[in-house]
Design a protein around this motif. Sequence first.
Motif, short mmCIF file in Angstrom:
data_model
loop_
_atom_site.label_atom_id
_atom_site.label_comp_id
_atom_site.label_asym_id
_atom_site.label_seq_id
_atom_site.Cartn_x
_atom_site.Cartn_y
_atom_site.Cartn_z
N GLU A 59 0.58 -1.16 -0.22
CA GLU A 59 -0.58 -0.05 0.21
C GLU A 59 0.90 0.85 0.51
O GLU A 59 0.24 1.73 -0.76
CB GLU A 59 -0.62 -0.08 1.02
N ALA A 60 1.61 1.27 1.02
CA ALA A 60 2.73 2.96 0.71
C ALA A 60 3.43 2.76 -0.73
O ALA A 60 3.31 3.96 -0.90
CB ALA A 60 3.82 2.21 1.87
N LEU A 61 3.33 1.58 -1.45
CA LEU A 61 4.36 1.82 -3.09
C LEU A 61 3.13 2.74 -3.19
O LEU A 61 3.64 3.25 -5.14
CB LEU A 61 4.76 0.43 -2.93
N ALA A 62 2.17 1.36 -3.04
CA ALA A 62 0.36 2.17 -4.28
C ALA A 62 0.41 3.47 -4.06
O ALA A 62 0.34 4.60 -5.05
CB ALA A 62 -0.62 1.76 -3.91
N CYS A 63 0.56 4.15 -2.57
CA CYS A 63 -0.33 5.73 -2.32
C CYS A 63 0.71 6.57 -3.00
O CYS A 63 1.09 7.56 -3.51
CB CYS A 63 0.42 4.80 -1.06
N GLN A 64 2.25 6.50 -2.79
CA GLN A 64 3.06 7.04 -3.03
C GLN A 64 3.80 7.29 -4.53
O GLN A 64 2.98 8.26 -5.48
CB GLN A 64 4.48 6.19 -2.26
N ALA A 65 2.94 5.71 -5.35
CA ALA A 65 2.89 6.35 -6.92
C ALA A 65 1.71 7.22 -7.52
O ALA A 65 1.88 7.20 -8.50
CB ALA A 65 2.70 5.27 -7.70
N ALA A 66 0.69 6.69 -7.08
CA ALA A 66 -0.27 8.02 -6.95
C ALA A 66 -0.41 9.18 -6.54
O ALA A 66 -1.11 9.85 -7.16
CB ALA A 66 -1.56 7.07 -6.45
N ARG A 67 0.82 9.37 -6.25
CA ARG A 67 0.73 10.92 -5.63
C ARG A 67 1.58 11.38 -7.17
O ARG A 67 1.16 12.70 -6.89
CB ARG A 67 1.26 10.86 -4.73
N THR A 314 9.11 6.24 -5.56
CA THR A 314 7.92 4.85 -5.06
C THR A 314 9.22 3.96 -4.32
O THR A 314 8.54 3.26 -3.32
CB THR A 314 7.34 4.58 -6.82
N LEU A 315 10.26 3.99 -4.96
CA LEU A 315 11.28 2.66 -4.89
C LEU A 315 11.73 3.25 -3.46
O LEU A 315 11.44 2.47 -2.34
CB LEU A 315 12.62 3.08 -5.68
#
Length: 450
Positions: A59-67, A314-315
């Motif tokens: 979820e942390a990855l998805a959240c950052q990618a969405a930002r 994201t990484l």
Amino acid sequence: MTHKYPSSHVLYRKLKREYPRIVRGDGCYLHDDQGRRYLDGSGGAYVVNVGHGVSEIAEALACQAARVAYVTGTTFTNDAVEELAAEIARLSPGDLQLVYPLASGSEAVEAALKLARQYWAESGRPKKHKLLALAPSYHGNTLLALSASSREQYKTYYGEWLVPVARAPAPYSYRCACRGVAPLCPACSGTAIEEAIVREGPETVAALIAEPVGGSSSGASVPAKEYWPRVREICSRHEVLLVADEILTGAGRTGTWSALEPYGVVPDIMVLGKGIAGGYAPLSAVVAPRRLVDVLARGSGVFLHAQTFSHHATLCAAGVATIKYLRHHGLIERSAAMGRVLHRQLEELRAFECVGDVRGRGLLAGIEFVEDRSTRRPFPPAVRFAESFAANALDLGLVVWPNSGQLADGTGDLAMLAPPFVIDEQQIAEMVGLFGRAVEKTVTQVAAAR
Ligand code: PLP
């Protein structure tokens, strides 16, 4: 369904083997599309430390990618990279406070060595350009990292493109003159490193790169407690930068954040990779002190090494989430505790004649196979012991990391274990049991083939 070249459009790493298709993982286990379960005994390539299926990291990855999709590290900074750098700086020893994130171990090794070289050039010491590395060792497959690696078979087609790197023997006590017992031989005491620096001319040597605890190429060999303090002193006295390659051993793999920690030694540059983002994203990092970077800041004002995906938000978010997860769940302490259980249970493997040695620290273990235990004679390479063993283990549902040809004459067989830190005692027993069955099967096959 298994896949094999040329059954799909994928250019597989190995063109003669079959690949099961993995569809999901949970904790220490992987599941393929045929419903088979595998115990991930090596965390893939020593990567999976927090375990598979941790939704808060995903979820942390998805959240950052969405930002934000991407911003270049040349123009912008971002929240995730700032947070990752602060987290890594907090965990790093001494003055290692600046973090340059990249996407793979090889890239981090290249960047660290270039930083060392640029530091000397901008310090007015341009003659300091030579690199020193150990044998055996592995630092990656891109051309400078491969040059630094002492794995001759990986260089088979590329020799003309590689740069010369000076060598000293690694502290590989199962294979050295002293067998790790005092008085230590030059390889195990660090004297061999001083001899190599003097031989090359200290005024020409920029850096020594080394793995604090051996990775694949020396099968988790753990140097004596005097080794790293001595090497640190030698490097300081000869003004050679000590680059600790913690790509495999870092992020808690050996029971402490970095493998150098128990030695009380601070390197000049550290490189991390593999476990720092738990496998959820490809991430690596160069960690350096301000005293090195200040020289660049006062001089050219740029670290002359840019890559499109360095400082990627994201990484970095995956790294932050993994480090927080390791901390909140006490997983590095668990790596130390479960490591003690693992090494106790692995002693059982010495019952097999072909098991020459079992070693390691924390949740990193190396098992060295030999044809003759009394003389430590390896199997002939044609037997392909380590590879056959890994295939048999996989058939039985256990993933191990095999390694062969680590010795100077191209012989040597190792199997490495590096399970996720969430492994429990029962799963360790399952892993060691499967390992033993795979040894039996391999020994039977080898005997039948002779
Ligand atoms: N350094 C060490 C000690 C490694 O074990 C590896 C990979 O196995 C590397 C560097 C290279 O990392 P990567 O494969 O991510 O490029």
